[in-house]
Motif scaffolding. Sequence first.
Motif, PDB file in Angstrom:
ATOM      1  N   ASN A   4      -3.704 -41.129  15.213  1.00 20.88           N
ATOM      2  CA  ASN A   4      -3.294 -39.656  14.941  1.00 20.88           C
ATOM      3  C   ASN A   4      -1.873 -39.437  15.539  1.00 20.88           C
ATOM      4  OD1 ASN A   4      -5.169 -38.978  13.097  1.00 20.88           O
ATOM      5  ND2 ASN A   4      -6.496 -37.957  14.725  1.00 20.88           N
ATOM      6  N   SER A   5      -1.781 -39.904  16.824  1.00 20.68           N
ATOM      7  CA  SER A   5      -0.431 -39.546  17.393  1.00 20.68           C
ATOM      8  C   SER A   5       0.701 -40.367  16.749  1.00 20.68           C
ATOM      9  CB  SER A   5      -0.709 -39.962  18.892  1.00 20.68           C
ATOM     10  OG  SER A   5      -1.460 -39.202  19.544  1.00 20.68           O
ATOM     11  N   ALA A   6       0.421 -41.479  16.154  1.00 20.11           N
ATOM     12  CA  ALA A   6       1.342 -42.426  15.763  1.00 20.11           C
ATOM     13  C   ALA A   6       1.736 -41.623  14.244  1.00 20.11           C
ATOM     14  CB  ALA A   6       1.002 -43.857  15.409  1.00 20.11           C
ATOM     15  N   SER A   7       0.777 -41.346  13.495  1.00 23.45           N
ATOM     16  CA  SER A   7       0.856 -40.966  12.177  1.00 23.45           C
ATOM     17  C   SER A   7       1.924 -39.571  12.543  1.00 23.45           C
ATOM     18  CB  SER A   7      -0.321 -40.338  11.581  1.00 23.45           C
ATOM     19  OG  SER A   7      -1.098 -41.464  11.316  1.00 23.45           O
ATOM     20  N   GLU A   8       1.528 -38.557  13.524  1.00 21.34           N
ATOM     21  CA  GLU A   8       2.356 -37.484  13.721  1.00 21.34           C
ATOM     22  C   GLU A   8       3.819 -37.660  14.240  1.00 21.34           C
ATOM     23  OE1 GLU A   8       0.128 -35.224  16.689  1.00 21.34           O
ATOM     24  OE2 GLU A   8      -1.501 -35.143  15.695  1.00 21.34           O
ATOM     25  N   PHE A   9       3.989 -38.891  14.847  1.00 20.14           N
ATOM     26  CA  PHE A   9       5.358 -39.323  15.499  1.00 20.14           C
ATOM     27  C   PHE A   9       5.994 -39.630  14.016  1.00 20.14           C
ATOM     28  CE2 PHE A   9       8.123 -42.804  15.878  1.00 20.14           C
ATOM     29  CZ  PHE A   9       9.078 -42.324  16.659  1.00 20.14           C
ATOM     30  N   LEU A  10       5.303 -40.541  13.103  1.00 21.35           N
ATOM     31  CA  LEU A  10       6.059 -40.942  11.950  1.00 21.35           C
ATOM     32  C   LEU A  10       6.471 -39.706  10.967  1.00 21.35           C
ATOM     33  CD1 LEU A  10       4.121 -44.154  11.045  1.00 21.35           C
ATOM     34  CD2 LEU A  10       6.384 -44.228  12.059  1.00 21.35           C
ATOM     35  N   ALA A  16      12.890 -35.973  10.958  1.00 17.05           N
ATOM     36  CA  ALA A  16      14.143 -35.707  11.613  1.00 17.05           C
ATOM     37  C   ALA A  16      15.649 -36.419  10.675  1.00 17.05           C
ATOM     38  CB  ALA A  16      14.284 -36.714  12.818  1.00 17.05           C
ATOM     39  N   PHE A  17      15.259 -37.172   9.847  1.00 19.16           N
ATOM     40  CA  PHE A  17      16.289 -37.855   8.912  1.00 19.16           C
ATOM     41  C   PHE A  17      16.714 -36.865   7.970  1.00 19.16           C
ATOM     42  CE2 PHE A  17      15.310 -42.167   9.867  1.00 19.16           C
ATOM     43  CZ  PHE A  17      16.558 -42.657   9.625  1.00 19.16           C
ATOM     44  N   PHE A  18      15.856 -35.920   7.473  1.00 21.22           N
ATOM     45  CA  PHE A  18      15.947 -34.772   6.363  1.00 21.22           C
ATOM     46  C   PHE A  18      16.381 -33.568   6.933  1.00 21.22           C
ATOM     47  CE2 PHE A  18      13.054 -37.634   4.151  1.00 21.22           C
ATOM     48  CZ  PHE A  18      13.737 -37.734   2.926  1.00 21.22           C
ATOM     49  N   GLY A  20      18.699 -33.621   9.828  1.00 22.29           N
ATOM     50  CA  GLY A  20      19.832 -33.835  10.567  1.00 22.29           C
ATOM     51  C   GLY A  20      19.574 -33.952  12.095  1.00 22.29           C
ATOM     52  N   LYS A  21      18.286 -34.322  12.486  1.00 17.67           N
ATOM     53  CA  LYS A  21      18.042 -34.399  13.981  1.00 17.67           C
ATOM     54  C   LYS A  21      18.611 -35.664  14.522  1.00 17.67           C
ATOM     55  CE  LYS A  21      14.312 -30.922  13.733  1.00 17.67           C
ATOM     56  NZ  LYS A  21      13.080 -30.802  14.019  1.00 17.67           N
ATOM     57  N   LYS A  22      19.899 -36.030  14.504  1.00 19.57           N
ATOM     58  CA  LYS A  22      20.360 -37.218  14.963  1.00 19.57           C
ATOM     59  C   LYS A  22      19.876 -37.780  16.355  1.00 19.57           C
ATOM     60  CE  LYS A  22      24.852 -39.267  15.703  1.00 19.57           C
ATOM     61  NZ  LYS A  22      26.373 -38.849  15.569  1.00 19.57           N
ATOM     62  N   ASP A  23      19.768 -36.798  17.213  1.00 18.54           N
ATOM     63  CA  ASP A  23      19.496 -37.097  18.867  1.00 18.54           C
ATOM     64  C   ASP A  23      18.110 -37.700  18.565  1.00 18.54           C
ATOM     65  OD1 ASP A  23      22.036 -36.161  19.694  1.00 18.54           O
ATOM     66  OD2 ASP A  23      21.416 -34.155  20.183  1.00 18.54           O
ATOM     67  N   PHE A  24      17.276 -36.955  17.923  1.00 18.70           N
ATOM     68  CA  PHE A  24      15.814 -37.347  17.839  1.00 18.70           C
ATOM     69  C   PHE A  24      15.803 -38.922  17.387  1.00 18.70           C
ATOM     70  CE2 PHE A  24      11.752 -38.256  16.131  1.00 18.70           C
ATOM     71  CZ  PHE A  24      10.709 -37.857  17.175  1.00 18.70           C
ATOM     72  N   TYR A  59      21.163 -37.209   4.108  1.00 17.51           N
ATOM     73  CA  TYR A  59      19.878 -36.846   3.582  1.00 17.51           C
ATOM     74  C   TYR A  59      19.408 -35.140   3.751  1.00 17.51           C
ATOM     75  CZ  TYR A  59      19.171 -41.801   3.509  1.00 17.51           C
ATOM     76  OH  TYR A  59      19.153 -43.292   3.268  1.00 17.51           O
ATOM     77  N   THR A  60      20.194 -34.668   4.348  1.00 20.77           N
ATOM     78  CA  THR A  60      20.056 -33.182   4.825  1.00 20.77           C
ATOM     79  C   THR A  60      20.252 -32.393   3.621  1.00 20.77           C
ATOM     80  OG1 THR A  60      22.257 -32.852   5.631  1.00 20.77           O
ATOM     81  CG2 THR A  60      20.498 -33.541   7.400  1.00 20.77           C
TER      82      THR A  60
END
Length: 121
Positions: A4-10, A16-18, A20-24, A59-60
């Motif tokens: 569940n945690s891995a799924s949430e992370f993914l 983050a790609f869409f 524009g969260k470059k730092d993440f 992608y943003t």
Amino acid sequence: MEANSASEFLREFNDAFFKGKKDFIEQHVSDDVVWIMVGAMPLKGRQALIDAAFGMQDYTQMDYVVDMVIAQGQEGAVKGVMTSKGGNERERRYCYCDFYEWQESGELQITKMTSFVVETK
């Protein structure tokens, strides 16, 4: 990491790609990450991935929907649909599936991404 945690992370990583969260993204990929975009030359290294994701390929400027996230062990996948917002061109729609591999040493880090993208009509 639990599934569940891995799924949430993914889901968060994909988001983050869409958004524009470059730092993440920078924080959660290894120095020697490999990004394989099927049909193109693989990208190797954090900076190459960042340049591709936040450089020419913006992608943003796309809307997206995540249909499915699967994670088990140190692998997972995200499947969804992204749509260009149009502008001067016709709206374009793509189905995508990203496969991830990661390692955990404190914080989860993506070591390999394989992306399949197909334009639909």
